[in-house]
Design an enzyme around this catalytic site. Structure first.
Site, PDB file in Angstrom:
ATOM      1  N   ARG A 173       1.021  -1.157  -0.415  1.00 36.45           N
ATOM      2  CA  ARG A 173      -0.234  -0.138  -0.199  1.00 36.45           C
ATOM      3  C   ARG A 173       0.734   0.957   0.214  1.00 36.45           C
ATOM      4  NH1 ARG A 173      -2.469  -3.901  -1.123  1.00 36.45           N
ATOM      5  NH2 ARG A 173      -4.669  -4.504   0.766  1.00 36.45           N
TER       6      ARG A 173
ATOM      7  N   SER B 117     -10.549   0.515   3.668  1.00 35.78           N
ATOM      8  CA  SER B 117      -9.976   0.412   4.751  1.00 35.78           C
ATOM      9  C   SER B 117      -8.575   1.246   5.462  1.00 35.78           C
ATOM     10  CB  SER B 117      -8.347  -0.718   4.657  1.00 35.78           C
ATOM     11  OG  SER B 117      -8.566  -1.954   4.339  1.00 35.78           O
TER      12      SER B 117
ATOM     13  N   GLU C 192      -3.660   4.844   6.222  1.00 33.82           N
ATOM     14  CA  GLU C 192      -3.395   4.169   4.625  1.00 33.82           C
ATOM     15  C   GLU C 192      -4.633   5.114   4.200  1.00 33.82           C
ATOM     16  OE1 GLU C 192      -4.722  -0.571   3.335  1.00 33.82           O
ATOM     17  OE2 GLU C 192      -6.207   0.856   2.347  1.00 33.82           O
TER      18      GLU C 192
HETATM   19  P1  FAD Z   1      -8.562   9.349  -4.782  1.00 38.90           P
HETATM   20  O1  FAD Z   1      -8.913   9.475  -2.825  1.00 38.90           O
HETATM   21  O2  FAD Z   1      -9.317  10.560  -5.307  1.00 38.90           O
HETATM   22  O3  FAD Z   1      -7.346  10.390  -4.026  1.00 38.90           O
HETATM   23  C1  FAD Z   1      -6.572   9.688  -2.960  1.00 38.90           C
HETATM   24  C2  FAD Z   1      -4.747  10.179  -3.187  1.00 38.90           C
HETATM   25  O4  FAD Z   1      -3.954  10.308  -4.715  1.00 38.90           O
HETATM   26  C3  FAD Z   1      -4.838  11.055  -2.826  1.00 38.90           C
HETATM   27  O5  FAD Z   1      -3.554  12.093  -1.931  1.00 38.90           O
HETATM   28  C4  FAD Z   1      -4.970  12.383  -4.310  1.00 38.90           C
HETATM   29  O6  FAD Z   1      -4.578  14.068  -4.048  1.00 38.90           O
HETATM   30  C5  FAD Z   1      -4.243  11.331  -5.105  1.00 38.90           C
HETATM   31  N1  FAD Z   1      -4.408  11.591  -6.785  1.00 38.90           N
HETATM   32  C6  FAD Z   1      -5.267  11.402  -6.999  1.00 38.90           C
HETATM   33  N2  FAD Z   1      -5.420  11.592  -8.134  1.00 38.90           N
HETATM   34  C7  FAD Z   1      -4.320  11.871  -8.655  1.00 38.90           C
HETATM   35  C8  FAD Z   1      -3.450  11.328  -9.784  1.00 38.90           C
HETATM   36  N3  FAD Z   1      -3.696  11.198 -10.791  1.00 38.90           N
HETATM   37  N4  FAD Z   1      -2.665  12.487 -10.025  1.00 38.90           N
HETATM   38  C9  FAD Z   1      -1.800  11.903  -8.721  1.00 38.90           C
HETATM   39  N5  FAD Z   1      -2.402  11.710  -7.093  1.00 38.90           N
HETATM   40  C10 FAD Z   1      -3.223  11.606  -7.800  1.00 38.90           C
HETATM   41  N6  FAD Z   1      -8.306  -0.094  -1.673  1.00 38.90           N
HETATM   42  C11 FAD Z   1      -7.220  -0.681  -1.833  1.00 38.90           C
HETATM   43  O7  FAD Z   1      -6.043  -1.225  -2.079  1.00 38.90           O
HETATM   44  N7  FAD Z   1      -7.777  -2.475  -1.818  1.00 38.90           N
HETATM   45  C12 FAD Z   1      -8.970  -2.355  -1.509  1.00 38.90           C
HETATM   46  O8  FAD Z   1      -9.293  -3.427  -2.064  1.00 38.90           O
HETATM   47  C13 FAD Z   1      -9.625  -0.824  -1.339  1.00 38.90           C
HETATM   48  N8  FAD Z   1     -11.122  -1.303  -1.234  1.00 38.90           N
HETATM   49  C14 FAD Z   1     -11.720  -0.145  -0.917  1.00 38.90           C
HETATM   50  C15 FAD Z   1     -13.164  -0.164  -0.264  1.00 38.90           C
HETATM   51  C16 FAD Z   1     -14.025   0.679  -0.113  1.00 38.90           C
HETATM   52  C17 FAD Z   1     -15.291   0.896  -0.322  1.00 38.90           C
HETATM   53  C18 FAD Z   1     -13.882   2.244  -0.350  1.00 38.90           C
HETATM   54  C19 FAD Z   1     -14.407   3.387   0.120  1.00 38.90           C
HETATM   55  C20 FAD Z   1     -11.978   1.905  -0.829  1.00 38.90           C
HETATM   56  C21 FAD Z   1     -11.690   1.152  -0.748  1.00 38.90           C
HETATM   57  N9  FAD Z   1     -10.017   1.225  -1.070  1.00 38.90           N
HETATM   58  C22 FAD Z   1      -8.829  -0.016  -1.499  1.00 38.90           C
HETATM   59  C23 FAD Z   1      -9.035   3.323  -0.661  1.00 38.90           C
HETATM   60  C24 FAD Z   1      -9.279   3.362  -2.204  1.00 38.90           C
HETATM   61  O9  FAD Z   1     -10.773   2.752  -2.901  1.00 38.90           O
HETATM   62  C25 FAD Z   1      -8.220   3.284  -3.778  1.00 38.90           C
HETATM   63  O10 FAD Z   1      -7.138   3.837  -2.578  1.00 38.90           O
HETATM   64  C26 FAD Z   1      -8.462   4.212  -4.645  1.00 38.90           C
HETATM   65  O11 FAD Z   1      -6.999   4.070  -5.794  1.00 38.90           O
HETATM   66  C27 FAD Z   1      -8.381   5.540  -4.072  1.00 38.90           C
HETATM   67  O12 FAD Z   1      -9.040   6.074  -5.661  1.00 38.90           O
HETATM   68  P2  FAD Z   1      -9.369   7.642  -5.510  1.00 38.90           P
HETATM   69  O13 FAD Z   1      -9.559   7.893  -7.780  1.00 38.90           O
HETATM   70  O14 FAD Z   1     -10.604   7.178  -5.203  1.00 38.90           O
HETATM   71  O15 FAD Z   1      -8.928   8.672  -5.246  1.00 38.90           O
HETATM   72  P1  NAP Z   2      -9.614 -10.872   5.144  1.00 37.06           P
HETATM   73  O1  NAP Z   2     -10.118 -11.381   3.927  1.00 37.06           O
HETATM   74  O2  NAP Z   2     -11.051 -10.640   6.332  1.00 37.06           O
HETATM   75  O3  NAP Z   2      -8.988 -10.769   5.452  1.00 37.06           O
HETATM   76  C1  NAP Z   2      -8.049  -9.558   6.856  1.00 37.06           C
HETATM   77  C2  NAP Z   2      -6.655  -9.734   7.322  1.00 37.06           C
HETATM   78  O4  NAP Z   2      -5.864 -10.843   6.711  1.00 37.06           O
HETATM   79  C3  NAP Z   2      -7.119  -8.866   4.981  1.00 37.06           C
HETATM   80  O5  NAP Z   2      -5.744  -7.409   5.462  1.00 37.06           O
HETATM   81  C4  NAP Z   2      -5.734  -9.058   4.440  1.00 37.06           C
HETATM   82  O6  NAP Z   2      -4.158  -8.729   4.286  1.00 37.06           O
HETATM   83  C5  NAP Z   2      -4.910 -10.625   5.328  1.00 37.06           C
HETATM   84  N1  NAP Z   2      -4.958 -12.155   4.929  1.00 37.06           N
HETATM   85  C6  NAP Z   2      -6.335 -13.026   5.258  1.00 37.06           C
HETATM   86  N2  NAP Z   2      -6.265 -13.655   3.939  1.00 37.06           N
HETATM   87  C7  NAP Z   2      -4.713 -14.142   3.698  1.00 37.06           C
HETATM   88  C8  NAP Z   2      -3.801 -14.833   2.990  1.00 37.06           C
HETATM   89  N3  NAP Z   2      -4.153 -15.984   2.598  1.00 37.06           N
HETATM   90  N4  NAP Z   2      -2.381 -13.829   2.534  1.00 37.06           N
HETATM   91  C9  NAP Z   2      -2.254 -13.343   3.599  1.00 37.06           C
HETATM   92  N5  NAP Z   2      -2.951 -12.650   4.091  1.00 37.06           N
HETATM   93  C10 NAP Z   2      -4.180 -12.578   4.298  1.00 37.06           C
HETATM   94  O7  NAP Z   2      -9.727  -9.317   4.807  1.00 37.06           O
HETATM   95  P2  NAP Z   2     -11.149  -8.590   4.369  1.00 37.06           P
HETATM   96  O8  NAP Z   2     -11.542  -6.670   5.420  1.00 37.06           O
HETATM   97  O9  NAP Z   2     -12.501  -8.693   3.747  1.00 37.06           O
HETATM   98  O10 NAP Z   2     -10.635  -7.695   3.018  1.00 37.06           O
HETATM   99  C11 NAP Z   2     -10.193  -7.966   1.559  1.00 37.06           C
HETATM  100  C12 NAP Z   2      -9.215  -8.191   0.562  1.00 37.06           C
HETATM  101  O11 NAP Z   2      -9.979  -6.884   0.628  1.00 37.06           O
HETATM  102  C13 NAP Z   2      -8.694  -7.747   1.553  1.00 37.06           C
HETATM  103  O12 NAP Z   2      -6.800  -7.874   0.946  1.00 37.06           O
HETATM  104  C14 NAP Z   2      -8.011  -6.071   1.648  1.00 37.06           C
HETATM  105  O13 NAP Z   2      -6.924  -5.638   1.792  1.00 37.06           O
HETATM  106  C15 NAP Z   2      -9.246  -5.393   0.597  1.00 37.06           C
HETATM  107  N6  NAP Z   2      -9.477  -4.779   1.028  1.00 37.06           N
HETATM  108  C16 NAP Z   2      -9.151  -3.224   0.735  1.00 37.06           C
HETATM  109  C17 NAP Z   2      -9.847  -2.124   1.117  1.00 37.06           C
HETATM  110  C18 NAP Z   2      -8.485  -1.075   1.541  1.00 37.06           C
HETATM  111  O14 NAP Z   2      -9.730  -0.090   1.384  1.00 37.06           O
HETATM  112  N7  NAP Z   2      -7.688  -1.021   1.359  1.00 37.06           N
HETATM  113  C19 NAP Z   2     -10.931  -1.981   1.810  1.00 37.06           C
HETATM  114  C20 NAP Z   2     -11.376  -3.614   1.724  1.00 37.06           C
HETATM  115  C21 NAP Z   2     -11.112  -4.645   1.327  1.00 37.06           C
HETATM  116  P3  NAP Z   2      -4.229  -7.785   3.149  1.00 37.06           P
HETATM  117  O15 NAP Z   2      -5.262  -6.526   3.595  1.00 37.06           O
HETATM  118  O16 NAP Z   2      -2.507  -7.914   3.086  1.00 37.06           O
HETATM  119  O17 NAP Z   2      -4.526  -8.501   1.728  1.00 37.06           O
END
Ligand code: FAD
Ligand code: NAP
Length: 332
Positions: free
Chosen positions: A155, A231, A327
């Site tokens: 991340r 998250s 994050e």
């Molecule tokens: P924004 O929120 O608009 O911007 C995020 C940051 O990036 C800000 O600092 C902004 O200034 C910068 N930025 C945006 N666009 C640009 C650009 N073109 N150039 C330079 N800087 C820029 N993330 C995960 O990694 N995994 C997940 O599974 C995941 N699940 C999510 C689930 C939900 C329900 C929600 C609400 C969020 C989740 N996220 C997840 C977080 C988010 O969706 C991601 O980080 C996504 O990439 C953000 O995109 P955005 O366009 O909305 O960014």
């Molecule tokens: P989950 O499956 O309940 O698992 C909880 C955590 O354990 C996760 O965060 C994941 O880490 C880790 N994990 C589970 N199984 C694993 C495996 N086989 N190997 C390594 N790590 C493992 O998690 P969840 O909340 O439902 O999310 C599912 C996936 O979607 C995850 O990968 C999570 O990162 C992603 N997600 C991200 C966001 C976001 O905003 N960043 C929001 C929702 C979901 P990791 O997170 O490192 O994968």
């Protein structure tokens, strides 16, 4: 900014503009009062206060072929494309690599910022290069960052560190695998269980995407209904001795081994153990189905979100000696 952030925070931007092409972007920036904030879908940003200067929404669209080989196809994608549209495009064309990242909100251009990841797959696995405008030199040609240049981590990327705020990403190029040449990732338990529920024995790229959409729709709050940024904290990656200390009081602590010998402990579990799951503090709270997601119950302010985040970080630190790190991008 209310329609432009998924947490539903009602703050003001001094100026706002939307760019649809790279030329448009340069033109806007030459006139826009500083500081500049580049915004995609607003799904990973918490506005804890009003935004001075100009918010520039990146709406550079387009999905274009950019070369091919026997087993891969390259796509160059505009930074303002909706991420899930790109995933759907790949799934419809039987191209593998992004299916585990289905239904992540936001734009393609923001995806490299935190190297988006889910279900064992990260953006960096398919990324070839990032194209960006240097905000310190609008006349310079667009700069290309190779995957190595992006210094991706968990991340994390150069765009969250040394190059924070310096570039506006304009396009991202991916190498997607043709279906016969693609190895699916079904390592996460939820995917295996859902494929079994769907009675799928030999999954396709489309099956994995469907499974991920099904899991996410049942587990995560829809920002249109309950404001959130996904998250809120990163999963801490700690030395094994830290895990052993946690296990001395919680022998069942979930954890995952990392290649460098350290371990990842799910932040959601740590937060839940501290009693926060489903708890509310004013207009904000921890989501009832996943403690790691902080939600807006309506009318929340950025200060309330930050106060809750700090209370959670303090209690996890006090109980487990582990410092959680946000994050999401907190704009304070
Ligand atoms: P924004 O929120 O608009 O911007 C995020 C940051 O990036 C800000 O600092 C902004 O200034 C910068 N930025 C945006 N666009 C640009 C650009 N073109 N150039 C330079 N800087 C820029 N993330 C995960 O990694 N995994 C997940 O599974 C995941 N699940 C999510 C689930 C939900 C329900 C929600 C609400 C969020 C989740 N996220 C997840 C977080 C988010 O969706 C991601 O980080 C996504 O990439 C953000 O995109 P955005 O366009 O909305 O960014
Ligand atoms: P989950 O499956 O309940 O698992 C909880 C955590 O354990 C996760 O965060 C994941 O880490 C880790 N994990 C589970 N199984 C694993 C495996 N086989 N190997 C390594 N790590 C493992 O998690 P969840 O909340 O439902 O999310 C599912 C996936 O979607 C995850 O990968 C999570 O990162 C992603 N997600 C991200 C966001 C976001 O905003 N960043 C929001 C929702 C979901 P990791 O997170 O490192 O994968």
């Amino acid at each position: 900014m209310l329609p432009y952030n998924t947490f539903g925070l009602d703050v003001q931007a001094e100026y706002f503009a939307e760019a649809r092409t790279a030329d448009d972007l340069r033109h806007i920036l030459r006139q826009a009062p500083k500081p500049w904030l580049i915004l995609g879908g607003g799904s990973n940003i918490v506005f804890a206060r009003d935004v001075p200067g100009t918010v520039i929404k990146n709406s550079l669209r387009g999905i274009h072929p950019a070369g091919e080989s026997a087993d891969t196809l390259r796509l160059k994608v505009g930074a303002g494309e909706v991420w899930h549209h790109l995933v759907q495009h790949c799934v419809a064309n039987d191209l593998g690599g992004l299916e585990n990242l289905s239904l992540i909100p936001g734009t393609v251009g923001a995806a490299p910022i935190q190297n988006i990841g889910a279900y064992g797959v990260e953006l960096k696995d398919s990324l070839v290069e990032v194209e960006a405008l240097d905000l310190d030199d609008l006349d310079a040609p667009l700069r290309t960052f190779s995957r190595e240049d992006c210094r991706f981590g968990y991340r994390d990327s150069i765009f969250k560190r040394e190059a924070k705020g310096r570039y506006c990403i304009t396009a991202v190029t991916f190498a997607l695998s043709r279906s016969g040449h693609h190895r699916l990732n079904t390592s996460y338990g939820d995917i295996q269980r859902t494929l079994a529920d769907m009675q799928v024995q030999s999954p396709s790229i489309a099956d994995i995407s469907r499974a991920v959409v099904r899991i996410r729709s049942s587990k995560l709050p829809d920002p249109a209904v309950l404001g959130n940024c996904g998250s809120f904290f990163k999963n801490p990656e700690v030395e094994r001795s830290v895990l052993e200390r946690v296990q001395s009081t919680h022998p069942q602590a979930p954890h995952y081994d990392l290649p460098d010998g350290r371990v990842k402990i799910p932040a959601g579990w740590l937060i839940e153990q501290c009693g926060w799951k489903g708890k509310r503090m004013g207009n904000v709270g921890s989501y009832e189905k996943q403690a790691l997601v902080l939600v807006n119950h309506g009318g929340a302010t950025g200060d309330e979100v930050w106060a809750l985040a700090q209370a959670i970080m303090n209690s996890v630190a006090a109980r487990f000696g582990i410092q959680l790190e946000p994050e999401v991008n907190v704009y304070r």
